[in-house]
Scaffold this motif. Structure first.
Motif, PDB file in Angstrom:
ATOM      1  N   ILE A   4      -4.760   6.230  -3.122  1.00 25.08           N
ATOM      2  CA  ILE A   4      -4.124   5.268  -2.218  1.00 25.08           C
ATOM      3  C   ILE A   4      -4.731   5.368  -0.819  1.00 25.08           C
ATOM      4  O   ILE A   4      -5.010   4.365  -0.163  1.00 25.08           O
ATOM      5  CB  ILE A   4      -2.591   5.486  -2.183  1.00 25.08           C
ATOM      6  CG1 ILE A   4      -2.005   5.070  -3.534  1.00 25.08           C
ATOM      7  CG2 ILE A   4      -1.946   4.703  -1.050  1.00 25.08           C
ATOM      8  CD1 ILE A   4      -0.511   5.025  -3.595  1.00 25.08           C
ATOM      9  N   ARG A   5      -5.000   6.607  -0.394  1.00 24.30           N
ATOM     10  CA  ARG A   5      -5.632   6.837   0.901  1.00 24.30           C
ATOM     11  C   ARG A   5      -7.006   6.153   0.942  1.00 24.30           C
ATOM     12  O   ARG A   5      -7.357   5.475   1.910  1.00 24.30           O
ATOM     13  CB  ARG A   5      -5.778   8.349   1.104  1.00 24.30           C
ATOM     14  CG  ARG A   5      -5.935   8.788   2.548  1.00 24.30           C
ATOM     15  CD  ARG A   5      -5.999  10.318   2.621  1.00 24.30           C
ATOM     16  NE  ARG A   5      -4.697  10.917   2.370  1.00 24.30           N
ATOM     17  CZ  ARG A   5      -3.836  11.259   3.354  1.00 24.30           C
ATOM     18  NH1 ARG A   5      -4.152  11.072   4.612  1.00 24.30           N
ATOM     19  NH2 ARG A   5      -2.674  11.790   3.060  1.00 24.30           N
ATOM     20  N   LYS A   6      -7.764   6.326  -0.164  1.00 24.31           N
ATOM     21  CA  LYS A   6      -9.099   5.710  -0.253  1.00 24.31           C
ATOM     22  C   LYS A   6      -9.005   4.188  -0.128  1.00 24.31           C
ATOM     23  O   LYS A   6      -9.787   3.555   0.572  1.00 24.31           O
ATOM     24  CB  LYS A   6      -9.737   6.025  -1.616  1.00 24.31           C
ATOM     25  CG  LYS A   6     -10.558   7.301  -1.630  1.00 24.31           C
ATOM     26  CD  LYS A   6     -11.288   7.412  -2.979  1.00 24.31           C
ATOM     27  CE  LYS A   6     -11.197   8.831  -3.497  1.00 24.31           C
ATOM     28  NZ  LYS A   6     -11.459   8.975  -4.916  1.00 24.31           N
ATOM     29  N   ILE A   7      -8.041   3.629  -0.855  1.00 22.45           N
ATOM     30  CA  ILE A   7      -7.893   2.169  -0.848  1.00 22.45           C
ATOM     31  C   ILE A   7      -7.527   1.694   0.559  1.00 22.45           C
ATOM     32  O   ILE A   7      -8.090   0.719   1.069  1.00 22.45           O
ATOM     33  CB  ILE A   7      -6.800   1.737  -1.865  1.00 22.45           C
ATOM     34  CG1 ILE A   7      -7.273   2.033  -3.282  1.00 22.45           C
ATOM     35  CG2 ILE A   7      -6.473   0.244  -1.715  1.00 22.45           C
ATOM     36  CD1 ILE A   7      -6.171   1.980  -4.331  1.00 22.45           C
ATOM     37  N   ALA A   8      -6.599   2.429   1.197  1.00 21.51           N
ATOM     38  CA  ALA A   8      -6.159   2.056   2.545  1.00 21.51           C
ATOM     39  C   ALA A   8      -7.356   2.058   3.499  1.00 21.51           C
ATOM     40  O   ALA A   8      -7.572   1.107   4.259  1.00 21.51           O
ATOM     41  CB  ALA A   8      -5.093   3.032   3.021  1.00 21.51           C
ATOM     42  N   LYS A   9      -8.152   3.115   3.407  1.00 21.94           N
ATOM     43  CA  LYS A   9      -9.302   3.254   4.305  1.00 21.94           C
ATOM     44  C   LYS A   9     -10.288   2.097   4.089  1.00 21.94           C
ATOM     45  O   LYS A   9     -10.716   1.433   5.037  1.00 21.94           O
ATOM     46  CB  LYS A   9      -9.975   4.602   4.052  1.00 21.94           C
ATOM     47  CG  LYS A   9     -10.842   5.030   5.224  1.00 21.94           C
ATOM     48  CD  LYS A   9     -11.419   6.416   5.028  1.00 21.94           C
ATOM     49  CE  LYS A   9     -12.501   6.624   6.089  1.00 21.94           C
ATOM     50  NZ  LYS A   9     -13.366   7.749   5.750  1.00 21.94           N
ATOM     51  N   SER A  14      -2.988   0.423   6.588  1.00 20.50           N
ATOM     52  CA  SER A  14      -2.318   1.730   6.523  1.00 20.50           C
ATOM     53  C   SER A  14      -1.948   2.077   5.073  1.00 20.50           C
ATOM     54  O   SER A  14      -1.856   1.190   4.214  1.00 20.50           O
ATOM     55  CB  SER A  14      -1.053   1.716   7.371  1.00 20.50           C
ATOM     56  OG  SER A  14      -0.084   0.918   6.720  1.00 20.50           O
ATOM     57  N   ILE A  15      -1.736   3.367   4.850  1.00 19.07           N
ATOM     58  CA  ILE A  15      -1.302   3.831   3.524  1.00 19.07           C
ATOM     59  C   ILE A  15       0.040   3.185   3.161  1.00 19.07           C
ATOM     60  O   ILE A  15       0.259   2.753   2.032  1.00 19.07           O
ATOM     61  CB  ILE A  15      -1.170   5.372   3.511  1.00 19.07           C
ATOM     62  CG1 ILE A  15      -2.567   5.987   3.671  1.00 19.07           C
ATOM     63  CG2 ILE A  15      -0.532   5.863   2.221  1.00 19.07           C
ATOM     64  CD1 ILE A  15      -2.556   7.496   3.828  1.00 19.07           C
ATOM     65  N   ALA A  16       0.903   3.080   4.133  1.00 11.11           N
ATOM     66  CA  ALA A  16       2.221   2.477   3.897  1.00 11.11           C
ATOM     67  C   ALA A  16       2.080   1.038   3.403  1.00 11.11           C
ATOM     68  O   ALA A  16       2.820   0.590   2.522  1.00 11.11           O
ATOM     69  CB  ALA A  16       3.056   2.520   5.167  1.00 11.11           C
ATOM     70  N   THR A  17       1.092   0.330   3.950  1.00  7.65           N
ATOM     71  CA  THR A  17       0.882  -1.067   3.523  1.00  7.65           C
ATOM     72  C   THR A  17       0.422  -1.117   2.068  1.00  7.65           C
ATOM     73  O   THR A  17       0.903  -1.942   1.279  1.00  7.65           O
ATOM     74  CB  THR A  17      -0.162  -1.759   4.433  1.00  7.65           C
ATOM     75  OG1 THR A  17       0.261  -1.614   5.781  1.00  7.65           O
ATOM     76  CG2 THR A  17      -0.316  -3.227   4.081  1.00  7.65           C
ATOM     77  N   VAL A  18      -0.506  -0.221   1.694  1.00 10.13           N
ATOM     78  CA  VAL A  18      -0.965  -0.186   0.300  1.00 10.13           C
ATOM     79  C   VAL A  18       0.223   0.119  -0.617  1.00 10.13           C
ATOM     80  O   VAL A  18       0.404  -0.520  -1.661  1.00 10.13           O
ATOM     81  CB  VAL A  18      -2.080   0.873   0.095  1.00 10.13           C
ATOM     82  CG1 VAL A  18      -2.482   0.948  -1.370  1.00 10.13           C
ATOM     83  CG2 VAL A  18      -3.291   0.538   0.956  1.00 10.13           C
ATOM     84  N   VAL A  43     -12.818  -0.342  -6.833  1.00 10.04           N
ATOM     85  CA  VAL A  43     -12.759   1.081  -7.222  1.00 10.04           C
ATOM     86  C   VAL A  43     -12.095   1.265  -8.580  1.00 10.04           C
ATOM     87  O   VAL A  43     -11.934   2.385  -9.048  1.00 10.04           O
ATOM     88  CB  VAL A  43     -12.030   1.949  -6.166  1.00 10.04           C
ATOM     89  CG1 VAL A  43     -12.700   1.820  -4.808  1.00 10.04           C
ATOM     90  CG2 VAL A  43     -10.548   1.579  -6.077  1.00 10.04           C
ATOM     91  N   ASN A  44     -11.727   0.166  -9.253  1.00 12.76           N
ATOM     92  CA  ASN A  44     -11.102   0.219 -10.574  1.00 12.76           C
ATOM     93  C   ASN A  44      -9.871   1.130 -10.576  1.00 12.76           C
ATOM     94  O   ASN A  44      -9.693   1.978 -11.437  1.00 12.76           O
ATOM     95  CB  ASN A  44     -12.147   0.695 -11.614  1.00 12.76           C
ATOM     96  CG  ASN A  44     -11.669   0.464 -13.040  1.00 12.76           C
ATOM     97  OD1 ASN A  44     -10.865  -0.427 -13.298  1.00 12.76           O
ATOM     98  ND2 ASN A  44     -12.150   1.276 -13.966  1.00 12.76           N
ATOM     99  N   TYR A  45      -9.021   0.956  -9.564  1.00 11.94           N
ATOM    100  CA  TYR A  45      -7.838   1.800  -9.421  1.00 11.94           C
ATOM    101  C   TYR A  45      -6.713   1.377 -10.371  1.00 11.94           C
ATOM    102  O   TYR A  45      -6.421   0.197 -10.517  1.00 11.94           O
ATOM    103  CB  TYR A  45      -7.332   1.729  -7.974  1.00 11.94           C
ATOM    104  CG  TYR A  45      -5.994   2.386  -7.774  1.00 11.94           C
ATOM    105  CD1 TYR A  45      -5.875   3.768  -7.775  1.00 11.94           C
ATOM    106  CD2 TYR A  45      -4.840   1.620  -7.601  1.00 11.94           C
ATOM    107  CE1 TYR A  45      -4.649   4.372  -7.607  1.00 11.94           C
ATOM    108  CE2 TYR A  45      -3.605   2.213  -7.433  1.00 11.94           C
ATOM    109  CZ  TYR A  45      -3.516   3.594  -7.440  1.00 11.94           C
ATOM    110  OH  TYR A  45      -2.287   4.190  -7.283  1.00 11.94           O
TER     111      TYR A  45
END
Lengths: 324, 324
Positions: A4-9, A14-18, A43-45
């Motif tokens: 989630i941190r990776k996606i946010a970045k 923000s992480i909260a938004t993700v 990123v195929n998350y």
């Protein structure tokens, strides 16, 4: 770094938004949604369903406890249950008990540990264990307790219909090959068959098979079958056992249905492969599977529904092993 | 109050001690162990396998992707996979794809979201999707890519053996009823059969069925079957299709094996139910299931093993539909 941190970045939010986006709990603007969606695809998350299950307390998984998926009836049933569960967003954790009490108990622990949302259990060997379980349960085919809903074919009526068809087809020396005493469904078929015979004041004979499905069914029962040539009509408790009986009769050059008429039970795919095709009692497998999952999901969603036995209608499928 | 908190309170120990006991990570005295164990039994507490899976990153679950568990071969295989997984402490998440590419893709998402420890996939319809997945995978029956291990019967040799047996049994007008072109396993059987015929300089004919298992197989293919009476030997790509062919021949009063000899493939339970019993090529289903799970668990445990195709030996099971 967590996913989630990776996606946010990468999305520049923000992480909260993700997290809001993934959980769908609060508003996220369309522009931000698109950004996040793009990164997720790149990123195929895959969101962690286990972590979500721990949090939401719904694993979206149903435990399916069946005696033996190699038995054509239970495998067709498993297939229908899987299809209906899947259509409702649920997955199936498959538990093959082999009618083994220890295996069933062990799987019951597994299902509780895995916090399955619901359980479908067919032909339980340890009914008392289900009283203590705080998970919605549907019992398939046999009755577990007055607190647990049963979904089943009307096996008793099936037995009656089978007798009546043999009788109307002219049979008077009638044999019932019954399933193992411990299986309620086949006992019900036997009861219905017997009651219908009593109504006509006809005595009928019985043979009991000790298993309902196995590769060596003919070899196991060949001694018992040696005396069946004296009958003119046989109702067999399931299609596989009926196929076994037909095989025995053909090996002895008995003509079906001229010398002996036969009716099976289930209406599994095997009926059409036999020659002649097997007359049988149809279990409405699609309706059974659909009702089982629909009722279970209602229980999972805390809807109030009557705790009772749901009996589905069976019917005769008239094919080549009977004359009428 | 959480379950662990309740247990700690009832046992008169700290939450941290219960946690140490449950995880088995650090020392807990025998006296305390007994206290905790007693309370756990009293309250019928089941540890949360999902929470543990999130923490340990091993869900102890294997995703089983099969085309259709109603097909006797795949249902027997599922049963063997389940048994072997269970013996190794793993559970099975059942994914019935119905050979439908969209259903398979959706299930692949589910398996990733559920963080399954490994995947067994039979007859994938979307091979390219498996390249991006960071989960150990075994492909059953068909080859997905050079990075993924395949476990399969030696279908090519099976086709050769089938031809040789028909040839040695005196057949010279030989037909092969082949499976759908898209199924690699049945294509391999076809290739082996063809190569063996070439070695004997014998021309053989072919018919293709468009599905490998369905209830209406006879009806679907009856036009194609109308010309099979001119052959004296038929190799059919699986047992169910062979049973369908036998049914057709019997309806036309063709004598088996006197007029036409038949060989199937799989050695499923259906062979012994037919009359005469079906000569077939045995797939070593127990060994296939055992090898699949053993290799998968090695991959899950990060053991180094050669990435290659594991081909299991097939053999002829000689029964009543051939003369020799």
């Amino acid at each position: 770094m967590s996913n989630i941190r990776k996606i946010a970045k990468a999305a520049g939010v923000s992480i909260a938004t993700v997290s809001r986006y993934l959980n769908g709990t609060e508003h996220v603007s369309d522009e931000v949604k698109l950004k996040i969606q793009k990164v997720i695809e790149e990123v195929n998350y895959k969101p962690n369903a286990l972590a979500r299950a721990v949090f939401t307390k719904n694993s979206k998984t149903i435990g399916l406890m069946v005696p033996n998926i190699s038995n054509p009836f239970f495998n067709q049933m498993s297939s229908v249950i899987e299809e209906n569960a899947n259509n409702n967003g649920y997955n199936i954790l498959l538990c093959n008990t082999d009618d083994d009490i220890e295996k069933e108990k062990k799987y019951l622990d597994v299902l509780q540990s895995h916090r399955v949302a619901g359980i479908v259990v067919a032909r339980s060997k340890c009914k008392e264990e289900y009283g203590n379980i705080d998970i919605p349960i549907i019992s398939f085919e046999n009755h577990i307790s007055d607190e647990i809903i049963t979904v089943s074919s009307d096996n008793y009526s099936g037995g009656k219909i089978a007798f009546e068809h043999l009788y109307e087809s002219g049979c008077r020396r009638i044999l019932h090959i019954k399933g193992p005493k411990c299986f309620e469904a086949t006992e019900e078929r036997y009861r219905g068959f017997l009651d219908a015979a009593k109504e006509k004041n006809l005595e009928i004979d019985f043979i009991e098979f000790e298993t309902d499905f196995q590769v060596e069914m003919l070899k196991e029962n060949i001694e018992k079958l040696k005396r069946i040539n004296k009958y003119d009509g046989i109702f067999v408790f399931n299609d596989i056992a009926a196929a076994t009986v037909m095989k025995f009769l053909k090996m002895n050059n008995t003509k079906i249905p001229k010398d002996i008429q036969i009716i099976g039970f289930d209406n599994s795919f095997i009926c059409e492969l036999l020659h002649p095709s097997l007359t049988t009692i149809n279990q409405p497998i699609q309706e059974l599977g659909k009702a089982t999952i629909e009722i279970l999901i209602k229980l999972i969603n805390n809807e109030k529904i009557p705790i009772k036995d749901y009996l589905m209608e069976v019917k005769l499928i008239n094919r080549g092993t009977t004359i009428l």
